[in-house]
Design a protein around this motif. Sequence first.
Motif, PDB file in Angstrom:
ATOM      1  N   PRO A 266       0.813  -1.230   0.000  1.00  0.00           N
ATOM      2  CA  PRO A 266       0.000   0.000   0.000  1.00  0.00           C
ATOM      3  C   PRO A 266       0.841   1.271   0.000  1.00  0.00           C
ATOM      4  CG  PRO A 266      -0.692  -1.486   1.773  1.00  0.00           C
ATOM      5  CD  PRO A 266       0.505  -2.118   1.113  1.00  0.00           C
ATOM      6  N   TYR A 267       2.070   1.158   0.462  1.00  0.00           N
ATOM      7  CA  TYR A 267       2.938   2.350   0.463  1.00  0.00           C
ATOM      8  C   TYR A 267       3.089   2.908  -0.949  1.00  0.00           C
ATOM      9  CZ  TYR A 267       7.089   5.276   0.987  1.00  0.00           C
ATOM     10  OH  TYR A 267       7.960   6.332   0.957  1.00  0.00           O
ATOM     11  N   TYR A 268       3.261   1.996  -1.940  1.00  0.00           N
ATOM     12  CA  TYR A 268       3.472   2.446  -3.326  1.00  0.00           C
ATOM     13  C   TYR A 268       2.152   2.724  -4.063  1.00  0.00           C
ATOM     14  CZ  TYR A 268       8.318   1.381  -2.513  1.00  0.00           C
ATOM     15  OH  TYR A 268       9.583   1.383  -1.990  1.00  0.00           O
ATOM     16  N   LEU A 269       1.037   2.400  -3.423  1.00  0.00           N
ATOM     17  CA  LEU A 269      -0.280   2.655  -4.027  1.00  0.00           C
ATOM     18  C   LEU A 269      -0.882   3.976  -3.562  1.00  0.00           C
ATOM     19  CD1 LEU A 269      -1.735  -0.949  -3.697  1.00  0.00           C
ATOM     20  CD2 LEU A 269      -1.120   0.207  -5.816  1.00  0.00           C
ATOM     21  N   SER A 270      -0.619   4.335  -2.310  1.00  0.00           N
ATOM     22  CA  SER A 270      -1.170   5.613  -1.826  1.00  0.00           C
ATOM     23  C   SER A 270      -0.326   6.269  -0.740  1.00  0.00           C
ATOM     24  CB  SER A 270      -2.605   5.423  -1.303  1.00  0.00           C
ATOM     25  OG  SER A 270      -2.590   4.652  -0.114  1.00  0.00           O
ATOM     26  N   GLY A 271       0.464   5.466  -0.026  1.00  0.00           N
ATOM     27  CA  GLY A 271       1.221   6.024   1.097  1.00  0.00           C
ATOM     28  C   GLY A 271       2.235   7.076   0.677  1.00  0.00           C
ATOM     29  N   VAL A 272       3.075   6.735  -0.281  1.00  0.00           N
ATOM     30  CA  VAL A 272       4.134   7.672  -0.682  1.00  0.00           C
ATOM     31  C   VAL A 272       3.543   8.878  -1.414  1.00  0.00           C
ATOM     32  CG1 VAL A 272       4.757   6.577  -2.902  1.00  0.00           C
ATOM     33  CG2 VAL A 272       6.483   7.836  -1.607  1.00  0.00           C
ATOM     34  N   GLN A 273       2.422   8.680  -2.104  1.00  0.00           N
ATOM     35  CA  GLN A 273       1.803   9.803  -2.828  1.00  0.00           C
ATOM     36  C   GLN A 273       1.300  10.859  -1.842  1.00  0.00           C
ATOM     37  OE1 GLN A 273       1.161   6.583  -3.328  1.00  0.00           O
ATOM     38  NE2 GLN A 273       1.748   6.182  -5.450  1.00  0.00           N
ATOM     39  N   VAL A 274       0.738  10.396  -0.717  1.00  0.00           N
ATOM     40  CA  VAL A 274       0.239  11.347   0.290  1.00  0.00           C
ATOM     41  C   VAL A 274       1.418  12.104   0.911  1.00  0.00           C
ATOM     42  CG1 VAL A 274      -0.953  11.538   2.514  1.00  0.00           C
ATOM     43  CG2 VAL A 274      -1.848  10.016   0.732  1.00  0.00           C
ATOM     44  N   GLN A 275       2.520  11.389   1.128  1.00  0.00           N
ATOM     45  CA  GLN A 275       3.723  12.041   1.647  1.00  0.00           C
ATOM     46  C   GLN A 275       4.278  13.045   0.626  1.00  0.00           C
ATOM     47  OE1 GLN A 275       5.344  11.641   4.665  1.00  0.00           O
ATOM     48  NE2 GLN A 275       3.672  10.329   5.331  1.00  0.00           N
ATOM     49  N   ALA A 276       4.244  12.644  -0.625  1.00  0.00           N
ATOM     50  CA  ALA A 276       4.912  13.445  -1.657  1.00  0.00           C
ATOM     51  C   ALA A 276       4.096  14.663  -2.102  1.00  0.00           C
ATOM     52  CB  ALA A 276       5.209  12.571  -2.889  1.00  0.00           C
TER      53      ALA A 276
END
Length: 252
Positions: free
Chosen positions: A105-115
Amino acid sequence: MKRRKVLSYLRRRRLDTRLHFTLIDPDKAGPGEAAEIARIAREAGTDAILVGGSLGVYEPRLGEVVEAAKEASGLPVILFPGNLNGLTPRADAVLFMVLLNSEDPYYLSGVQVQAAPVVAAMGLEPIPTSYIIVGHGGAAGFVGKARPIPYEYPEIVAAHALAGAFTGASLVYLEAGSGAPRPVPPEAVAMSRRLLDKTGFDDVLIVVGGGVRDPSTARRLAEAGADALVTGTLAEEDPGKLASLIEAFKSG
Ligand code: 1GP
């Protein structure tokens, strides 16, 4: 930031020609080498420079590589980040990617929210991109915890491409992995193109990369309907061969 400036440039340019992107990995090339690659690539007919990689990307070196490539080529520089450390305000845009077949899930939405707030604060243009890992998958597939789509299933690749377009991607990036022994099969590109066109998503650009090193492969991908080809390894190892590869892709 003018909204969608780089995406508009790519779409406008695509009306005249297929596109070629040269990928520079700051883990492998410093600013001096990046400038040299970018200069040769520009002369060979590339349309934009991508900067990024899966590992070993850090500031200030990343920004220096971006700056050097931009100065040497005069072309837009688009970040191709493996993670948050792949962002720098010195670029023009960023492929804002969802790794559609990641199991994490990190690469599906987690990192996008951080970025997202960082991209906004940096004034980078985000280019909504569905990133789809096929076959070998390379370091991107392993690091991104992808479940790579086997080469033999073009219909599954096309289903991912459609899902990417239907959820708002402007670019669908079919990735076999940097240095992959086999590129994305032309059948997978053709099926994706057909379904995107049939559903009215003909403005979605299909980007293909990973393991493309010779003009005849580039031509087959062009004939299958790829809008853009990404070249990394060849540009680093043998940039003199870029011109014939780009020519084959653009005339294919
Ligand atoms: C990798 O698709 C790119 O993300 C380019 O691959 O290094 O094999 O050209 P190559």
